[in-house]
Design a protein around this motif. Structure first.
Motif, PDB file in Angstrom:
ATOM      1  N   ARG A   8       0.844  -1.217   0.000  1.00  0.00           N
ATOM      2  CA  ARG A   8       0.000   0.000   0.000  1.00  0.00           C
ATOM      3  C   ARG A   8       0.864   1.245   0.000  1.00  0.00           C
ATOM      4  N   ALA A  10       0.324   4.958   1.685  1.00  0.00           N
ATOM      5  CA  ALA A  10      -0.593   5.544   2.673  1.00  0.00           C
ATOM      6  C   ALA A  10      -0.197   6.974   3.020  1.00  0.00           C
ATOM      7  N   PRO A  11      -0.272   7.870   2.048  1.00  0.00           N
ATOM      8  CA  PRO A  11       0.205   9.228   2.319  1.00  0.00           C
ATOM      9  C   PRO A  11      -0.738  10.025   3.218  1.00  0.00           C
ATOM     10  N   SER A  12      -0.158  10.937   3.975  1.00  0.00           N
ATOM     11  CA  SER A  12      -0.946  11.907   4.727  1.00  0.00           C
ATOM     12  C   SER A  12      -1.031  13.155   3.856  1.00  0.00           C
ATOM     13  N   GLU A  44      -4.361   8.972   4.399  1.00  0.00           N
ATOM     14  CA  GLU A  44      -4.399   9.031   5.872  1.00  0.00           C
ATOM     15  C   GLU A  44      -4.698  10.459   6.306  1.00  0.00           C
ATOM     16  N   PHE A 188      -2.250   8.631  13.832  1.00  0.00           N
ATOM     17  CA  PHE A 188      -1.573   7.864  12.786  1.00  0.00           C
ATOM     18  C   PHE A 188      -1.218   6.457  13.270  1.00  0.00           C
ATOM     19  N   ASN A 192      -3.260   3.636  11.092  1.00  0.00           N
ATOM     20  CA  ASN A 192      -2.341   3.097  10.085  1.00  0.00           C
ATOM     21  C   ASN A 192      -2.175   1.583  10.299  1.00  0.00           C
ATOM     22  N   ARG A 206       8.362   1.208   4.032  1.00  0.00           N
ATOM     23  CA  ARG A 206       8.309   2.642   4.346  1.00  0.00           C
ATOM     24  C   ARG A 206       9.666   3.128   4.819  1.00  0.00           C
ATOM     25  N   HIS A 210      10.037   5.713  10.269  1.00  0.00           N
ATOM     26  CA  HIS A 210       8.892   5.079  10.929  1.00  0.00           C
ATOM     27  C   HIS A 210       9.312   3.870  11.764  1.00  0.00           C
TER      28      HIS A 210
HETATM   29  N1  GLU Z   1       0.760   8.388   6.563  1.00  0.00           N
HETATM   30  C1  GLU Z   1       2.092   7.947   6.829  1.00  0.00           C
HETATM   31  C2  GLU Z   1       3.076   8.888   6.152  1.00  0.00           C
HETATM   32  O1  GLU Z   1       2.704   9.576   5.220  1.00  0.00           O
HETATM   33  C3  GLU Z   1       2.263   6.524   6.349  1.00  0.00           C
HETATM   34  C4  GLU Z   1       3.441   5.809   6.872  1.00  0.00           C
HETATM   35  C5  GLU Z   1       3.467   4.366   6.438  1.00  0.00           C
HETATM   36  O2  GLU Z   1       3.776   4.138   5.267  1.00  0.00           O
HETATM   37  O3  GLU Z   1       3.159   3.507   7.229  1.00  0.00           O
HETATM   38  O4  GLU Z   1       4.213   8.978   6.565  1.00  0.00           O
END
Ligand code: GLU
Length: 465
Positions: A8, A10-12, A44, A188, A192, A206, A210
């Motif tokens: 996936r 999953a951008p904020s 996200e 998050f 997430n 990622r 993180h």
């Molecule tokens: N929303 C997070 C971000 O943009 C996602 C991080 C992830 O890939 O788990 O950094």
């Protein structure tokens, strides 16, 4: 049979997409595709203070433009609050969470004191032991509260990172963390992890910024008895100054790059090799990039953004675009000078000399414009060539059968000069430049009349200098 791979992005949506998050999207996309899996997009956007619709739209536009296609989604976390609420209730029922009434100010002071006394900044558990009465009293007063996950003491969270190998974290080093903000929205850390599990994501690749979130997310998933995805953390991108890549050290948004005329394939070829080793230096299409993707080839050292490398791939993409594609790219910058009927022949002449579409503008002016402006070094070349040389060329061009090849060989015969002593002054006279696209092709496009006028001018300059 093994679970098919599902990755996936999953951008904020708190800003425009840059190389950092695009590379995350790309690695997940390439990995899913190279193993025959699927790729989903999840926005996200639970942080209403920082998320903006315009950034959601920009992410979709950028991904479409780059050809990074998803099979599922886009899911919007802002629409999934009811799901998160169920899981909060589960954790509340099982005593795994507690309300925290500490204010931002109090937390900031605690952090400051901890840092000043050499301790790691960690929530000290102030609200952990609050009695039910005290909690009810504070709630009755209308005090805002967050929900914190109670991290179990004296445990070790271990997981196999598919890029970095085994990772171990002691829970005693992890403070209780917020999983629900005081406006009720999911943090998050929480949504997430929950969504990865609920959406059947098998692999989450990622940035290693993180990495320390992962043990916390694993604790949440374990407490809820939800499946844990395979995490893989790759080093983030650094700027040329070895600081994290940001606007300050050269990062530009994908939107800016698109507007500047960068091509999707150039960007993808660059990014797929940024921190991922691929010895093949040919421009690859998306299919081939997928086939070349290998998790084992992801570097363990930080990748450095290098605009020269980006431009190398941009150049490759520019040179390999079709004539029509190339014309569409350069048209806004040259249409003023290039007649429509000469569009594709103009592309044929200049394409090998282009990196950016704007690079075509000076050549359009030189070939189709009337006047040239001569730099000092160009005048010097004309002077050294002498008037007679240009007069000979003018005379030879009177022959209607004359072409560039013939012109050069006749000039050779008549002047006794060779190679650069012929090409340099001709190029200087015809284009007012010393380098550039193939002169024979430029001559074809500008036509004999214009060439003779320019040679006559060069003859004058040569005499008068
Ligand atoms: N929303 C997070 C971000 O943009 C996602 C991080 C992830 O890939 O788990 O950094």
């Amino acid at each position: 049979m093994n679970n098919p791979v599902k990755t996936r992005f999953a951008p904020s949506p708190t800003g425009l997409m840059h190389f950092g998050n695009l590379r995350t999207a790309l690695f997940n996309y390439l990995y899913a595709k190279c193993v025959g899996g699927s790729f989903l997009l999840r926005i996200e956007d639970t942080d209403i203070n920082r998320s903006e619709k315009q950034y959601c739209d920009a992410i979709l536009t950028d991904l479409h433009w780059l050809g990074i296609a998803w099979q599922e989604g886009p899911y919007y976390q802002s629409e999934r609050q009811a799901i998160y609420d169920e899981y909060y209730q589960n954790l509340e029922r099982n005593g795994r969470v507690y309300p925290c009434f500490c204010t931002e100010e109090q937390l900031a002071i605690t952090r400051k004191v901890q840092l000043a006394t050499g301790q790691p900044p960690r929530y000290p558990g102030t609200c952990r032991g609050l009695s039910n009465e005290s909690i009810e009293f504070k709630k009755a007063q209308g005090l805002p509260f967050t929900l914190r996950f109670e991290v179990p003491k004296n445990e070790v969270v271990e997981f196999e990172d598919i890029i970095k190998g085994v990772q171990r974290f002691e829970t005693d080093h992890i403070g209780d963390f917020i999983i629900r903000r005081n406006d009720g929205s999911a943090s998050f850390m929480f949504c997430n992890a929950i969504d990865d599990a609920l959406m059947g994501v098998t692999h989450a690749l990622r940035g290693d910024d993180h990495l320390t979130n992962t043990p916390r997310q694993i604790l949440i998933l374990k407490a809820l008895n939800l499946p844990i995805v395979c995490y893989g953390h790759f080093p983030t991108i650094l700027g040329p100054d070895s600081r994290p890549l940001s606007k300050r050290n050269g990062s530009r948004s994908i939107q800016e790059l698109r507007e500047a005329g960068y091509l999707p394939l150039g960007i993808l070829n660059y990014l797929s090799r940024l921190g991922h080793h691929d010895p093949d230096m040919h421009l690859l299409d998306c299919e081939a990039l997928c086939q070349h993707f290998n998790l084992e080839h992801i570097s363990h050292a930080p990748a450095h953004y290098d605009v020269a490398q980006l431009n190398y791939w941009q150049k490759e993409a520019m040179h390999q675009s079709t004539k029509e594609e190339c014309w569409q790219l350069i048209m806004p910058y040259v249409a003023e000078w290039v007649p429509k009927s000469s569009a594709l022949s103009f592309v044929e002449v200049v394409q090998p000399n282009l990196i950016m579409p704007t690079d075509a503008t000076p050549w359009a002016k030189i070939i189709f414009g009337e006047t040239l402006s001569y730099k000092e070094e160009v005048l010097e070349i004309m002077h050294a060539a002498k008037t007679e040389f240009f007069q000979t060329a003018i005379r030879l061009l009177e022959d209607p059968e004359m072409n560039f090849q013939l012109l050069v060989s006749r000039l050779q015969q008549e002047t006794g000069r060779k190679g650069r002593d012929i090409f340099f002054p001709l190029r200087a006279a015809l284009t007012a430049e010393l380098h550039g696209p193939e002169l024979a092709k430029m001559l074809d496009l500008m036509g004999i009349e214009k060439a003779r006028t320019r040679l006559a001018k060069a003859a004058q300059y040569a005499e008068s200098l």
